[in-house]
Every structure is written in structure tokens, then in C-alpha cells.
Write an enzyme that holds these catalytic residues in place. Structure first.
Site, PDB file in Angstrom:
ATOM      1  N   SER A 181       0.816  -1.214   0.000  1.00  0.00           N
ATOM      2  CA  SER A 181       0.000   0.000   0.000  1.00  0.00           C
ATOM      3  C   SER A 181       0.851   1.265   0.000  1.00  0.00           C
ATOM      4  CB  SER A 181      -0.924  -0.053   1.221  1.00  0.00           C
ATOM      5  OG  SER A 181      -0.817   1.105   1.987  1.00  0.00           O
ATOM      6  N   LYS A 182       0.453   2.174  -0.868  1.00  0.00           N
ATOM      7  CA  LYS A 182       1.139   3.453  -0.998  1.00  0.00           C
ATOM      8  C   LYS A 182       1.150   4.192   0.347  1.00  0.00           C
ATOM      9  CE  LYS A 182       0.094   7.735  -3.490  1.00  0.00           C
ATOM     10  NZ  LYS A 182      -0.714   8.342  -4.534  1.00  0.00           N
TER      11      LYS A 182
END
Ligand code: GLU
Length: 543
Positions: free
Chosen positions: A294-295
Site C-alpha cells: 500500500s502506498k
């Protein structure tokens, strides 16, 4: 209704015909089997590890087959566009060894199949859209946001499939008078595809990675041109990949749900479909569970992370191949020295369910890669990294190149090279004790030893250090100093009877190591001292 009339009514300014556009995009002249792939990001300024995963697949498939790899910028959504987004994409990927043959470049285009920015292709999309209207395959929809929300809410309450279809497709068969009325009022419209699909029809479809999959026909009249005449992803995908001669579309598996619509579009437009390779998500292990990288949560999601940490490009490429093709590691073992370009990359060996990204594994690969480099290479890479990320360290490296290279030469070149370094950002810490300005006492001599003994040993060493002697003689001297100060010179003898001594020659070496390097662990002390030079060695030992 006269479809021809409607087409003119909606897009009077479009004078080009599909054949005019087709003439601008002749078939590519490539050898049999050559693959044409593209990387097609939105210029958001952020590149995710998943983007690299896809771009690297594109690049390998094209270049392994003597084909073309090009960059297309999907900038139809102004909200997702940042001013220097294209530059960031090109530079970030180039730093990771991913280079394009053709496509958008920072200040324009390179290649004969452009323009490569979708924002510059409005006329092209509208030409094909107009043709669909002429053929009765597309129509305008004047629904307001409120009307669309009402449709959605009704579908939710009645537990029906969401979307603009069947009875909800209120403009699908609208009389021409009604359309003219809206146009005269200046009400904006979107252009929708007139789906002929039926949810009861299922087909087999061959994906190059997933194999045979089932697809259910699409029955939704999706938007193809927005009210400003700019296409949606779906329509631009079909038009661009057709005209630009893409043979293989490599994209994230999240696009699978809209594949049925894409199949319809290619058919309606009379285009031959490319082959599709839907890539699995890049996952990581989090407390034993697999989840998407996840960013927001994972710094390693951003490609800039690999630059700022200083991963060697070759290590990142090597690692990507290990997660992209399940037979790469085996190939690497059999061909330890071969260039990765020699590896036959194939979609058949790609993961169907999700590729596990593991930073520890990347670090291991990186250590191996760096351990095989020459000291000069390590110096150059570190300097390049430091110039961008640690200017003070870059100055130190540049001030005395030969000194830095000799430090980096320790333990290099033999059968079993040292594997201390995984990142260019670790080099400073690794080398720091060689520089008085960076020296730091990391470890202390354990308090169980008497300070007087340590001092006496250091003094004896300083008085007797001869930097011209061979390693054996140097060590013989340390043994003699040990014996003189009540420390056993022989490890076997010491282990047999530790009570009889204050310690062993290993402890004596440790005192000297800590005095000279500030740490318990260091590369070979004899080598370290030779590089430091007598003056510095004595200054540290006598401190
Ligand atoms: N612009 C799309 C994206 O960034 C491209 C997907 C594709 O490669 O077709 O997800």
C-alpha cells in the site's frame, strides 16, 4: 432515427473519417513474433512498485522478442495530472534501467505512432466515436448527476445490478427530437456505447498469464466520451492500442472486470484484439498475512524509495525477475555470470495469484550483487548516489578517491567476497571509521577487562607497530603483546584453561579493533590498519 444525421448533429466539427486516421498509422514493420508493448500511466507524479512490475514485464517482452516498447501518457483526467509528471515517470524508470524505444518524451514525442499523450488525441477519438454513432452503436446521454444517482439508489433498494442498462438506459432509444431539444438548450451530454451484450452469455477468453478464463458479456451502456469530448480509459485503450500497433497489453488484473466491455469495443470498432496479460497484484507479508503493498502504509511501495535508499539498479532488476518469472532463480544458479537480458522472459512463468514482494530477499540479492562488483564500481555508484542524497559524504569521497577505493577493496575479489553492503546508503556507515571526521565510538570494551591492562596493551602495540611487515608477523607481534600482559596467545591453550589467564589473544585483538575502528566488528584489522596509515593508527591506539 437517421444515425448519419445524429452523428453530424453531435460532432459537426469532426471532418476526418476512420480511414483518414488509419492511413496515418501503417502496420509496423517488425520481424515475425516481435511484441509491441506499452507502459500507459497517468502522470500523477507517483510510481508504485506495481508500475515497475508492469513496465519491466512490458520492457522484457518487447526487447526479448526484437519488438518495441513505448510510453503512452494517459492524461485524460486533468485531476490526476501533475505538471512534471511525465518527467518523473521517464527519469524514475530510466534510473531503474527501464528505457523506452518510442513514445512521449519530456518535451514532445519520439516515434511515428503519436501523439503519445491522450490529451492531444481528441480528434482521433471523436472520429472513431462519430463512426460508431453512424453505425448505430453509440448514442448521447443527457442524464444529470441527480438522475444517475436516482438510478443507482433504485438499483440498490431493489438489489439489481448497478449501471446504465435495460430500462435504466433512458436515452438509449430516445427520439431525435428529444435529443435536438437538449442540444438546443445547451445541455451537456456524454456518449454511450450501445451494448448488445447479454449477461446470460458466457465465453472463454485466453489471457496470456491467467490462461483460459470465463467472461460474461457486458450489458451496460458505458460512457465512451465524456461531456468535454475526452474519452474514458476504455475507449482510449481500444483506439490507441489498435492504432499504435500494440500486440500485448500488460496491465493490472483489476482491469479484468471491464475486459468484456473492451472485447465488445474492439469488435464494434472492427479492430483486431491484442493479446492480454493481466498481472497479479504485488503482495507483501504483514504479520503472516498476505496483503497488497500500500502506498499509504509501505515506504517500499514508491519507486523513489529504491533510489533514495540506494539499491543498485542491477539488484532491483535481478530481484524483479525472481518474482516475475518462477524459473529465473534456477536459471541464475545455472548461469551466475550471465547478463539478465539473456534470460528468456515469458508470461507463462508469471504468477497467477499474486507475487510476494520481500524486502529481505531483495537485500540479500543486493548484497550478492555488490559483493561481485569491483571497488571502483562501488565507489562510482556510491558517489553518484551521494551526490544526490548526501552531499557532505560525496565531498569526502571525492577529496581522496584512491583512499576510498582502497577501503572498498577490502575483502573484495576473492572466492568468498564480503557481503557487508546492500545499499549505497550503507556505505558511509561502513567506511566512516576510516575518516577522522566521521569516526564514532560505536562499541565499548567490556567493563570486565581492566582499564590498565587495555592501556598497557595499546601502548605496547603503538611502540611496536611496524606497518611494513606481513600479516603473519603483525599477528605474531599481537600474540607477543598478549603473552607479556597475561593474555593467552594460543586459543586452544586458553580454552583448555581459561582461569589461568586474564583473557586471550582474541580479546587483545578486540581491544585494538575497538580503539582503531570504534566497533567490535570490522573488516580485516591488518588491512584496515594498512589503509589507515601508521599515524592514524597510533593516534587512535594511544587516545
Ligand atoms: N492508465 C492505466 C493505469 O494507469 C493504464 C492501464 C493499462 O495499461 O492499460 O492503470
Amino acid at each position: 432515427m437517421d444515425a448519419q444525421f445524429l452523428a453530424e448533429l453531435l460532432y459537426p466539427n469532426i471532418k476526418t473519417l476512420p480511414q483518414d486516421i488509419e492511413a496515418r498509422y501503417p502496420a509496423r514493420n517488425l520481424p515475425e513474433g516481435a511484441k509491441v508493448t506499452r507502459f500507459a500511466p497517468s502522470p500523477t507524479g507517483f510510481l508504485h512498485i506495481g508500475n515497475l512490475y508492469g513496465a519491466f514485464t512490458d520492457e522484457r517482452l518487447a526487447h526479448n522478442s526484437g519488438g518495441v516498447f513505448y510510453l503512452r501518457i494517459e492524461d485524460t483526467d486533468a485531476k490526476r495530472t501533475v505538471p512534471n509528471g511525465i518527467q518523473i515517470i521517464i527519469e524514475t524508470l530510466a534510473k531503474l534501467g527501464v528505457n523506452f524505444d518510442e513514445g512521449a518524451v519530456i518535451d514532445g514525442d519520439k516515434g511515428d505512432y503519436g501523439p503519445y499523450r491522450q490529451s492531444e488525441r481528441a480528434e482521433i477519438y471523436q472520429t472513431f466515436a462519430k463512426q460508431l454513432i453512424r453505425e448505430g452503436k453509440a448514442y448521447p446521454c443527457f442524464c444529470t448527476e441527480e438522475e444517475l444517482t436516482a438510478i443507482r439508489e433504485k438499483q440498490e433498494t431493489e438489489k439489481l445490478n448497478p449501471g446504465y442498462y435495460g430500462e435504466f438506459a433512458i436515452w438509449r432509444d430516445a427520439p431525435i427530437e428529444k435529443i435536438q431539444e437538449k442540444l438546443q438548450e445547451g445541455v451537456p451530454f456524454v456518449l454511450r456505447f450501445k451494448s448488445d451484450g447479454n449477461l446470460n452469455n458466457k465465453h472463454k477468453f485466453r489471457d496470456e498469464i491467467k490462461g483460459e478464463i470465463d467472461v460474461t458479456e457486458n450489458d451496460i451502456d458505458h460512457v465512451i466520451l465524456k461531456s468535454d469530448g475526452i474519452p474514458t480509459y476504455h475507449f482510449a485503450h481500444a483506439v490507441d492500442d489498435h492504432l499504435m500497433g500494440t500486440t500485448h497489453v500488460i496491465r493490472d488484473e483489476s482491469w479484468l472486470s471491464t475486459l468484456p466491455f473492451h472485447i465488445q469495443l474492439f469488435k464494434a470498432l472492427g479492430f483486431k484484439m491484442p493479446k492480454y496479460c493481466h498481472t497479479a497484484q504485488v503482495l507483501k507479508l504483514d504479520n503472516g498475512n498476505k496483503r497488497k503493498i500500500s502506498k499509504r502504509k509501505d515506504p517500499e511501495a514508491a519507486l523513489t524509495y529504491y533510489h533514495s535508499q540506494g539499491y543498485p539498479v542491477s539488484a532491483v532488476r535481478e530481484y524483479l525477475l525472481t518474482i516475475l518469472n518462477s524459473n529465473f532463480e534456477e536459471w541464475r544458479l545455472a548461469n551466475p555470470e550471465a547478463a539478465i537480458e539473456d534470460f528468456k522472459f515469458t508470461t507463462k512463468k508469471m504468477s497467477v495469484s499474486g507475487s510476494l514482494f520481500d524486502l529481505d530477499k531483495l537485500n540479500d540479492i543486493s548484497k550478492n550483487v555488490i559483493s561481485r562488483m569491483s571497488a571502483e564500481e562501488v565507489y562510482e555508484y556510491t558517489l553518484t548516489w551521494a551526490k544526490e542524497n548526501d552531499v557532505d559524504f560525496a565531498k569526502i569521497l571525492e577529496a581522496d578517491r584512491d583512499y576510498a577505493v582502497s577501503i572498498l577493496s577490502i575483502g573484495r575479489g576473492g572466492k568468498k567476497p564480503r557481503k557487508d553492503l546492500a545499499l549505497w546508503s550503507e556505505v558511509k556507515g561502513y567506511m566512516s571509521f576510516f575518516y577522522d571526521d566521521l569516526f564514532e565510538a560505536v562499541d565499548a570494551i567490556p567493563e570486565s577487562f581492566s582499564a590498565e591492562d587495555v592501556k598497557a596493551i595499546c601502548n605496547d602495540f603503538a611502540a611496536s607497530y611496524d606497518e611494513t611487515v606481513e600479516q603473519n608477523d603483525w599477528f605474531a607481534n599481537i600474540k607477543a603483546i598478549a603473552e607479556k600482559n597475561g593474555f593467552c596467545p594460543d586459543m586452544k591453550q586458553y580454552k583448555a584453561n581459561p582461569e589461568a589467564f586474564k583473557g586471550s589473544v582474541a580479546d587483545v585483538s578486540m581491544f585494538l579493533r575497538i580503539a582503531v575502528t570504534g566497533r567490535m566488528n570490522s573488516p580485516d584489522l591488518y588491512e584496515v590498519m594498512k589503509i589507515l596509515g601508521k599515524e592514524r593508527v597510533l593516534a587512535r591506539v594511544l587516545k
